[in-house]
Scaffold this motif. Structure first.
Motif: not given
Length: 600
Positions: A4-9, A77-83, A271-280
């Protein structure tokens, strides 16, 4: 062993300690590198003709990646960075602009590029991610989105309002008819986006302010309303004439990246996850939502999918930052489901139980017939409740594993322990038939934990819970039917700890722990009950008998000042209740509605 990796905030604002920044850069390296050696694809090549803009997706190196950001801008940003390893084009929308975020999500999925968010706060995180991706063109969706980009950037900005026609013109995407999305369903709508079927998602408009019924008699309010309407019409006409719904700039043709076909992104749907969901979805990853529950065990679909061992990214502070998320993911990844589905008992299920001991009808309905007939009878009782509740009804056995005895017995504890292998056929065949099973302890002069450990091999089964019956917990010089027993809370909490540890160590679904009680004194210091272990669903079973007013009074008294979270059970006595109420009356008159109804 899963890694498991935890991306830094993702930091927001300029004051970022140097060590934190170095750590972020090092950990970010596991999601991709600038030399393109990660194996992602999607960039167009060719030296004779201008290459189309493209993006390169990359699956996280770790089998699990946690994105625990609380801020929507940072989470995007974190989701973009991960994928994503790189992307020539990115979509940016204003954080908190619902229409812009939804249309930005449509654009991102349609183009196959990340959706990032901008805000009035310092834009360091956004600018850093645009640089890392190598973005050359930003599609800024929303009236002010272009103003939210960091200053000094040399990226080309194609600005479009939150308007479907303008978005189509700028991107060349073919969009379907508009779909209005209620606030609570925005994440679900974005999670369902696919590049070959793109609806126009628009936010549900807030309700219009109510018109006061006591309008002034002089008509001033009417005059004001007419003035506002005229100004609105004038503004719409001016917007149409000036062409404000048209894009500025030209978006290059974008070549879609290779989809991340065995990557699953989990999100609760906040709500804080909507952009990350779109990126995914833009990256081709599968998105599964946990229905607002910060626990992957609650969804049968999630449990089934994680059993196939995909690469998993957990998105959102409420889910990725939830206590115990690692062991909960381990449990979900087993694929084992409770009767009725999922790995959480409540509120998804209502249990309808037969109580008693195999082979004897003296102590309840369970022993009045053989095993196959008992299973059929439990299913029949459960069927009567199915039309009455909205959740899944599960037939249940509550088997008395240790029976209060009138004599001391060879161990001098006034409790007759049933042999594990004698009970095993009843337990296992009930489980195979889709029943949940509860083992009930009447310990006499011994303690609950000592007896519970004797049935550990049965409690390791995923569909078996435990019940403690303090009525039959005696003091050193007490005997049954002379005194009503009681138990101190420390002894109960010992069982809580042991049983919760058993669940976690064996990657089991949530397990039911029932506490029988019909007098306040039966569980001493109940307010100190340890309800922190969500390996367990702890339920107080109000099992008094008699008239319905008396039973309702006991129900109300035991609810007072109860610790939380706590669930509730009700017992219907066939012969002793005056009268026994029907299933419909049980659901309608016993409030709050019990999660467990037992028949004895």
């Amino acid at each position: 062993m899963r890694r498991t990796a935890v991306l830094p905030r993702t930091p927001r604002g300029p004051a970022v300690p140097a060590l934190a920044l170095v750590t972020a850069l090092v950990l970010a390296g596991c999601t991709g590198s600038d030399d393109g050696d990660s194996g992602g694809s999607g960039s167009a090549g060719g030296s004779d003709e201008p290459a189309a803009a493209g993006a390169v997706t990359v699956a996280p190196d770790a089998t699990r990646t946690l994105v625990p950001d609380t801020d929507p801008v940072a989470a995007a940003v974190s989701t973009s960075r991960a994928l994503y390893e790189s992307s020539d084009v990115a979509v940016v929308a204003g954080s908190g602009d619902a229409d812009a975020e939804l249309l930005g999500a449509v654009a991102a999925v349609g183009l196959g590029v990340p959706l990032l968010l901008g805000s009035d706060a310092p834009a360091d995180a956004l600018g850093t991610e645009l640089d890392r991706l190598g973005v050359q063109t930003v599609l800024a969706v929303g009236d002010d989105a272009g103003d939210l980009l960091p200053g000094g950037s040399d990226v080309e900005v194609v600005a479009v309002p939150a308007d479907a026609g303008a978005l189509e013109e700028a991107t060349g995407l073919d969009l379907a008819e508009p779909t209005t999305v209620p606030d609570a369903e925005r994440a679900t709508a974005v999670a369902g986006l696919a590049p070959d079927a793109l609806p126009v998602l628009t936010a549900e408009a807030p309700p219009a302010p109510a018109t006061p019924s006591d309008a002034p008699a002089d008509g001033t309010e009417t005059e004001a309303s007419e003035t506002e309407a005229a100004e609105s019409e004038s503004f719409e006409s001016e917007a149409s004439e000036t062409g404000s719904a048209e894009p500025t700039g030209e978006l290059p043709e974008v070549q879609r990246p290779e989809p991340l076909e065995d990557v699953v992104v989990l999100a609760s749907g906040g709500a804080q996850s909507l952009a990350g969901i779109a990126t995914a979805r833009a990256a081709g990853a599968e998105v599964l939502l946990t229905g607002g529950v910060a626990d992957p065990r609650g969804s049968a679909e999630v449990v089934e999918r994680l059993a196939a061992e995909p690469t998993v990214l957990v998105l959102g502070a409420d889910l990725a930052g939830a206590p115990g998320i690692d062991w909960k993911l381990d449990a979900a990844a087993t694929g084992t489901q409770l009767p009725g589905g999922g790995q959480l008992l409540f509120p998804e299920h209502t249990l309808i139980a037969l109580y008693g001991i195999p082979g004897s009808g003296a102590l309840g309905l369970l022993g009045e017939q053989d095993l196959p007939a008992s299973i059929a009878r439990a299913q029949q009782y459960a069927d009567e409740y199915r039309p009455l509740v909205d959740n899944t009804v599960v037939p249940t056995f509550e088997i008395i594993a240790t029976v209060a005895s009138a004599s001391a017995g060879p161990d001098n504890n006034y409790s007759a322990e049933q042999d594990v292998e004698t009970l095993r056929p009843w337990v296992e065949q009930a489980g195979a038939a889709g029943l949940y099973v509860v083992l009930d302890l009447q310990p006499g002069r011994t303690d609950f934990l000592t007896q519970a450990k004797q049935y550990e091999s049965l409690l390791e089964l995923p569909y078996v819970g435990l019940a403690l019956d303090p009525e039959w917990r005696l003091g050193p010089n007490e005997v049954h039917l002379v005194q009503i027993g009681q138990v101190g809370i420390d002894e109960v909490n010992q069982v809580v700890t042991w049983l919760a540890d058993l669940v976690q160590e064996n990657d089991l679904p949530q397990k039911l722990l029932v506490l029988h009680q019909f007098q306040v004194r039966m569980i001493v210091d109940r307010e100190r009950l340890d309800t922190s272990r969500d390996e367990l669903a702890i339920l107080v079973h109000v099992d008094g008998q008699g008239s319905q007013p008396a039973k309702q009074s006991t129900w109300e008294v035991l609810h007072r000042d109860a610790p939380q979270p706590l669930y509730w059970g009700w017992k219907n006595f066939i012969d002793e209740d005056v009268p026994m109420i029907s299933p419909q009356e049980t659901i309608e008159t016993v409030q709050p509605t019990p999660e467990l109804v037992t028949y004895q």
